[in-house]
Design a protein around this motif. Sequence first.
Motif, PDB file in Angstrom:
ATOM      1  N   LEU A  47     -17.135  22.867 -34.429  1.00  0.00           N
ATOM      2  CA  LEU A  47     -18.442  22.421 -34.919  1.00  0.00           C
ATOM      3  C   LEU A  47     -19.169  21.505 -33.946  1.00  0.00           C
ATOM      4  O   LEU A  47     -20.410  21.464 -33.938  1.00  0.00           O
ATOM      5  CB  LEU A  47     -18.271  21.694 -36.258  1.00  0.00           C
ATOM      6  CG  LEU A  47     -17.955  22.561 -37.477  1.00  0.00           C
ATOM      7  CD1 LEU A  47     -17.625  21.686 -38.675  1.00  0.00           C
ATOM      8  CD2 LEU A  47     -19.129  23.476 -37.808  1.00  0.00           C
ATOM      9  N   ASN A  48     -18.442  20.782 -33.072  1.00  0.00           N
ATOM     10  CA  ASN A  48     -19.074  19.682 -32.340  1.00  0.00           C
ATOM     11  C   ASN A  48     -18.996  19.750 -30.826  1.00  0.00           C
ATOM     12  O   ASN A  48     -19.754  19.027 -30.157  1.00  0.00           O
ATOM     13  CB  ASN A  48     -18.444  18.352 -32.796  1.00  0.00           C
ATOM     14  CG  ASN A  48     -18.642  18.116 -34.288  1.00  0.00           C
ATOM     15  OD1 ASN A  48     -19.733  18.214 -34.805  1.00  0.00           O
ATOM     16  ND2 ASN A  48     -17.536  17.820 -34.991  1.00  0.00           N
ATOM     17  N   LEU A  68     -14.119  28.336 -41.841  1.00  0.00           N
ATOM     18  CA  LEU A  68     -14.824  29.442 -41.176  1.00  0.00           C
ATOM     19  C   LEU A  68     -16.169  29.709 -41.850  1.00  0.00           C
ATOM     20  O   LEU A  68     -17.176  29.970 -41.176  1.00  0.00           O
ATOM     21  CB  LEU A  68     -13.954  30.696 -41.207  1.00  0.00           C
ATOM     22  CG  LEU A  68     -12.731  30.666 -40.282  1.00  0.00           C
ATOM     23  CD1 LEU A  68     -11.824  31.846 -40.569  1.00  0.00           C
ATOM     24  CD2 LEU A  68     -13.155  30.665 -38.819  1.00  0.00           C
ATOM     25  N   GLN A  69     -16.210  29.645 -43.167  1.00  0.00           N
ATOM     26  CA  GLN A  69     -17.474  29.830 -43.878  1.00  0.00           C
ATOM     27  C   GLN A  69     -18.488  28.761 -43.489  1.00  0.00           C
ATOM     28  O   GLN A  69     -19.677  29.041 -43.325  1.00  0.00           O
ATOM     29  CB  GLN A  69     -17.239  29.806 -45.391  1.00  0.00           C
ATOM     30  CG  GLN A  69     -16.759  31.127 -45.961  1.00  0.00           C
ATOM     31  CD  GLN A  69     -16.848  31.166 -47.478  1.00  0.00           C
ATOM     32  OE1 GLN A  69     -16.471  30.220 -48.154  1.00  0.00           O
ATOM     33  NE2 GLN A  69     -17.347  32.255 -48.003  1.00  0.00           N
ATOM     34  N   THR A  70     -18.021  27.540 -43.335  1.00  0.00           N
ATOM     35  CA  THR A  70     -18.904  26.447 -42.938  1.00  0.00           C
ATOM     36  C   THR A  70     -19.493  26.703 -41.555  1.00  0.00           C
ATOM     37  O   THR A  70     -20.694  26.498 -41.330  1.00  0.00           O
ATOM     38  CB  THR A  70     -18.129  25.108 -42.928  1.00  0.00           C
ATOM     39  OG1 THR A  70     -17.632  24.849 -44.230  1.00  0.00           O
ATOM     40  CG2 THR A  70     -19.035  23.964 -42.496  1.00  0.00           C
ATOM     41  N   ILE A  71     -18.665  27.179 -40.635  1.00  0.00           N
ATOM     42  CA  ILE A  71     -19.149  27.481 -39.287  1.00  0.00           C
ATOM     43  C   ILE A  71     -20.188  28.597 -39.323  1.00  0.00           C
ATOM     44  O   ILE A  71     -21.216  28.540 -38.650  1.00  0.00           O
ATOM     45  CB  ILE A  71     -17.969  27.871 -38.371  1.00  0.00           C
ATOM     46  CG1 ILE A  71     -17.036  26.675 -38.189  1.00  0.00           C
ATOM     47  CG2 ILE A  71     -18.474  28.367 -37.020  1.00  0.00           C
ATOM     48  CD1 ILE A  71     -15.744  27.020 -37.475  1.00  0.00           C
ATOM     49  N   ILE A  72     -19.906  29.629 -40.136  1.00  0.00           N
ATOM     50  CA  ILE A  72     -20.831  30.766 -40.227  1.00  0.00           C
ATOM     51  C   ILE A  72     -22.181  30.322 -40.783  1.00  0.00           C
ATOM     52  O   ILE A  72     -23.245  30.754 -40.315  1.00  0.00           O
ATOM     53  CB  ILE A  72     -20.224  31.874 -41.114  1.00  0.00           C
ATOM     54  CG1 ILE A  72     -18.988  32.469 -40.436  1.00  0.00           C
ATOM     55  CG2 ILE A  72     -21.247  32.970 -41.398  1.00  0.00           C
ATOM     56  CD1 ILE A  72     -18.174  33.390 -41.323  1.00  0.00           C
ATOM     57  N   THR A  76     -25.100  26.986 -35.079  1.00  0.00           N
ATOM     58  CA  THR A  76     -26.404  27.268 -34.464  1.00  0.00           C
ATOM     59  C   THR A  76     -26.281  28.259 -33.312  1.00  0.00           C
ATOM     60  O   THR A  76     -27.290  28.781 -32.840  1.00  0.00           O
ATOM     61  CB  THR A  76     -27.038  25.970 -33.955  1.00  0.00           C
ATOM     62  OG1 THR A  76     -26.126  25.326 -33.035  1.00  0.00           O
ATOM     63  CG2 THR A  76     -27.337  25.015 -35.109  1.00  0.00           C
ATOM     64  N   ASN A  77     -25.072  28.491 -32.860  1.00  0.00           N
ATOM     65  CA  ASN A  77     -24.843  29.421 -31.752  1.00  0.00           C
ATOM     66  C   ASN A  77     -24.390  30.764 -32.290  1.00  0.00           C
ATOM     67  O   ASN A  77     -23.434  30.848 -33.057  1.00  0.00           O
ATOM     68  CB  ASN A  77     -23.798  28.839 -30.801  1.00  0.00           C
ATOM     69  CG  ASN A  77     -23.509  29.776 -29.639  1.00  0.00           C
ATOM     70  OD1 ASN A  77     -22.568  30.552 -29.695  1.00  0.00           O
ATOM     71  ND2 ASN A  77     -24.334  29.711 -28.601  1.00  0.00           N
ATOM     72  N   GLU A  78     -25.064  31.821 -31.854  1.00  0.00           N
ATOM     73  CA  GLU A  78     -24.784  33.145 -32.404  1.00  0.00           C
ATOM     74  C   GLU A  78     -23.385  33.630 -32.041  1.00  0.00           C
ATOM     75  O   GLU A  78     -22.692  34.240 -32.864  1.00  0.00           O
ATOM     76  CB  GLU A  78     -25.825  34.141 -31.898  1.00  0.00           C
ATOM     77  CG  GLU A  78     -25.802  35.482 -32.619  1.00  0.00           C
ATOM     78  CD  GLU A  78     -26.087  35.343 -34.117  1.00  0.00           C
ATOM     79  OE1 GLU A  78     -25.512  36.145 -34.885  1.00  0.00           O
ATOM     80  OE2 GLU A  78     -26.859  34.442 -34.509  1.00  0.00           O
ATOM     81  N   ALA A  79     -22.945  33.362 -30.815  1.00  0.00           N
ATOM     82  CA  ALA A  79     -21.608  33.795 -30.407  1.00  0.00           C
ATOM     83  C   ALA A  79     -20.539  33.111 -31.248  1.00  0.00           C
ATOM     84  O   ALA A  79     -19.535  33.733 -31.633  1.00  0.00           O
ATOM     85  CB  ALA A  79     -21.391  33.492 -28.928  1.00  0.00           C
ATOM     86  N   ALA A  84     -16.533  33.353 -35.629  1.00  0.00           N
ATOM     87  CA  ALA A  84     -16.021  32.871 -36.915  1.00  0.00           C
ATOM     88  C   ALA A  84     -16.035  33.990 -37.952  1.00  0.00           C
ATOM     89  O   ALA A  84     -15.104  34.113 -38.765  1.00  0.00           O
ATOM     90  CB  ALA A  84     -16.866  31.690 -37.392  1.00  0.00           C
ATOM     91  N   GLN A  85     -17.075  34.810 -37.910  1.00  0.00           N
ATOM     92  CA  GLN A  85     -17.169  35.909 -38.861  1.00  0.00           C
ATOM     93  C   GLN A  85     -16.071  36.941 -38.620  1.00  0.00           C
ATOM     94  O   GLN A  85     -15.418  37.411 -39.560  1.00  0.00           O
ATOM     95  CB  GLN A  85     -18.544  36.567 -38.755  1.00  0.00           C
ATOM     96  CG  GLN A  85     -18.836  37.578 -39.851  1.00  0.00           C
ATOM     97  CD  GLN A  85     -20.274  38.062 -39.804  1.00  0.00           C
ATOM     98  OE1 GLN A  85     -20.771  38.454 -38.754  1.00  0.00           O
ATOM     99  NE2 GLN A  85     -20.955  38.028 -40.934  1.00  0.00           N
ATOM    100  N   GLN A  86     -15.849  37.280 -37.361  1.00  0.00           N
ATOM    101  CA  GLN A  86     -14.787  38.239 -37.039  1.00  0.00           C
ATOM    102  C   GLN A  86     -13.417  37.694 -37.434  1.00  0.00           C
ATOM    103  O   GLN A  86     -12.575  38.424 -37.980  1.00  0.00           O
ATOM    104  CB  GLN A  86     -14.806  38.560 -35.549  1.00  0.00           C
ATOM    105  CG  GLN A  86     -13.769  39.600 -35.151  1.00  0.00           C
ATOM    106  CD  GLN A  86     -13.829  39.925 -33.670  1.00  0.00           C
ATOM    107  OE1 GLN A  86     -14.456  39.207 -32.904  1.00  0.00           O
ATOM    108  NE2 GLN A  86     -13.199  40.999 -33.251  1.00  0.00           N
ATOM    109  N   ARG A  87     -13.211  36.408 -37.164  1.00  0.00           N
ATOM    110  CA  ARG A  87     -11.945  35.773 -37.531  1.00  0.00           C
ATOM    111  C   ARG A  87     -11.739  35.808 -39.048  1.00  0.00           C
ATOM    112  O   ARG A  87     -10.644  36.122 -39.531  1.00  0.00           O
ATOM    113  CB  ARG A  87     -11.950  34.324 -37.046  1.00  0.00           C
ATOM    114  CG  ARG A  87     -10.717  33.509 -37.426  1.00  0.00           C
ATOM    115  CD  ARG A  87      -9.504  33.944 -36.688  1.00  0.00           C
ATOM    116  NE  ARG A  87      -8.373  33.044 -36.964  1.00  0.00           N
ATOM    117  CZ  ARG A  87      -7.125  33.271 -36.602  1.00  0.00           C
ATOM    118  NH1 ARG A  87      -6.822  34.364 -35.922  1.00  0.00           N
ATOM    119  NH2 ARG A  87      -6.167  32.408 -36.894  1.00  0.00           N
ATOM    120  N   MET A  88     -12.794  35.536 -39.800  1.00  0.00           N
ATOM    121  CA  MET A  88     -12.694  35.570 -41.260  1.00  0.00           C
ATOM    122  C   MET A  88     -12.395  36.982 -41.749  1.00  0.00           C
ATOM    123  O   MET A  88     -11.544  37.172 -42.624  1.00  0.00           O
ATOM    124  CB  MET A  88     -13.985  35.054 -41.900  1.00  0.00           C
ATOM    125  CG  MET A  88     -14.009  35.238 -43.409  1.00  0.00           C
ATOM    126  SD  MET A  88     -15.364  34.378 -44.182  1.00  0.00           S
ATOM    127  CE  MET A  88     -14.616  32.760 -44.374  1.00  0.00           C
TER     128      MET A  88
END
Length: 301
Positions: A47-48, A68-72, A76-79, A84-88
Amino acid sequence: MFFDKFLKPLVNTFSGDPLKSKNPETRKKAVQNLPVSDQQTLNTIALNDTNNAIRVIAANKISDLDSLQTIIMKGTNEALKQAAQQRMHQLLCGLKQPIPPLAERQKIVSGSRNPALLEFVAEYADNASLREATIKKINRDPLLGNIALNDKNAQVRQLAAQQIAKRSTLERVAKKSRRTDKRVYKIVKTKLDIIIEDEQRPALLAKEVVDICDKLEKLHKRNLLLQEKTTFENYLNRWNDIENFANEEITERFHNICTTISGAIYELEERQQEQKEAQLNLDGLLTNLSDAVDELLDRKS
């Protein structure tokens, strides 16, 4: 204040903590070597950290679904969000270790409205109940068709077949399942027959309104209108149900023959009524005559 602004960075630099190094390569190696068990640190870095590549590495090691949901949602960064989405997705499907408890995965799936997540789980989840839960929430027919044909669980295949709506997919699944999965075939064949019937219905009803006119004209020619009055009324009721499928020419033809038949029936009923009244009058006269004759005979005797 002076310490925080000027001295703390120096302390961090020489403290020996590679995660706080100003050198991105040093932090990168430190994150790569960070134990997966240290989820809190990984989440903080994802996150930071100021370097997006390092944040992605951290996200790829997170196993906590809520993190992971929080990161998604907040990333602010698309990559980073994609990582995070792929990992989830992989964790939800049991494709990566450590696999989260089934109850946690079910909770995420049941509350999700993310089509990409739901479709991935529907196709790749290691647990049949998870695949079932997502199939009920997706509507991409090609994917549903693939699941109906290829899923290892019979109940999942049947559920996917029930969700298919498009004719092209139904035809594909029907063709390929005909000899391999009788239940799936029956489901899609029934749905396909309904679609075909609905597609053919306007043409069939357009033909039926013409048939009604033909039958009414034949009924008139038979000249048995009083005996067939119920048949006439049945044709009228059916016409009322499907008249929207008749063009102007057929509609005019229908109204003309109906007017002719209705007029003929009215005349026949009037004539029949007159005959009844005449018969009643005749019967009355005959009765009176009979009474008069009887009275006359009584007098003579």
